[in-house]
Design a protein around this motif. Structure first.
Motif, mmCIF file in Angstrom:
data_model
loop_
_atom_site.group_PDB
_atom_site.id
_atom_site.type_symbol
_atom_site.label_atom_id
_atom_site.label_comp_id
_atom_site.label_asym_id
_atom_site.label_seq_id
_atom_site.Cartn_x
_atom_site.Cartn_y
_atom_site.Cartn_z
ATOM 1 N N ILE A 2 0.850 -1.183 0.000
ATOM 2 C CA ILE A 2 0.000 0.000 0.000
ATOM 3 C C ILE A 2 0.890 1.237 0.000
ATOM 4 N N ASP A 6 -1.916 5.732 1.681
ATOM 5 C CA ASP A 6 -2.835 4.746 2.249
ATOM 6 C C ASP A 6 -2.465 4.440 3.705
ATOM 7 N N ARG A 41 -10.962 0.983 -2.383
ATOM 8 C CA ARG A 41 -9.922 0.058 -2.845
ATOM 9 C C ARG A 41 -9.351 -0.739 -1.671
ATOM 10 N N LEU A 42 -9.128 -0.076 -0.536
ATOM 11 C CA LEU A 42 -8.595 -0.766 0.641
ATOM 12 C C LEU A 42 -9.602 -1.790 1.186
ATOM 13 N N GLU A 44 -12.025 -3.310 -0.711
ATOM 14 C CA GLU A 44 -12.144 -4.380 -1.714
ATOM 15 C C GLU A 44 -10.948 -5.321 -1.696
ATOM 16 N N SER A 45 -9.769 -4.787 -1.419
ATOM 17 C CA SER A 45 -8.568 -5.622 -1.411
ATOM 18 C C SER A 45 -8.392 -6.376 -0.095
#
Length: 142
Positions: A2, A6, A41-42, A44-45
């Motif tokens: 990341i 992030d 995004r964080l 979903e990942s």
């Protein structure tokens, strides 16, 4: 991996998971949409799994906590894990090596409620035996 941005975002969320996206954007000198996209995004990942409540010290001090070692019949491990997850007083569950298979952290409002929860755990299908240790005092927590 990341990004450093992030990592800063995660730090701010650890300090206050209820902070608004707008406030995060202001604190980080980013646009609101950029912060929203980074959060999505964080999530979903799998970097961010969820948001939780941290109990206040006064409330937590009035809770009774026990660490419960649990020996499970191996063929019923998944069922037992699901049953333990459904007990609201079980705040954490660890799979461990050694004589016991699991350690559950149980938090209750009173010794009486703790006793009922310990009985419930001991009576679950798949639980062979348990061993409990009531926490008398928390010296420190990080």
């Amino acid at each position: 991996m990341i990004s450093p941005q992030d990592q800063k975002l995660l730090l701010r969320l650890r300090q206050n998971a209820r902070v608004s996206v707008s406030d995060l954007a202001r604190q980080m000198n980013l646009s609101r949409s950029t912060v929203q996209n980074r959060l999505a995004r964080l999530e979903e990942s799998g970097v961010i799994r969820g948001y939780s409540v941290e109990l206040g010290a006064e409330y937590a001090a009035n809770q009774v906590e026990a660490h419960v070692s649990i020996k499970v019949f191996q063929k019923l491990t998944a069922r037992t894990n699901r049953a333990l997850e459904a007990i609201s007083q079980v705040s954490q569950l660890y799979s461990v090596s050694g004589e016991y298979d699991l350690i559950a952290i149980v938090q209750a409002q009173s010794l009486e409620q703790l006793s009922l929860v310990l009985d419930e755990i001991g009576n679950l299908e798949g639980v062979e035996r348990t061993n409990s240790a009531v926490v008398l005092e928390t010296r420190f927590r990080r």
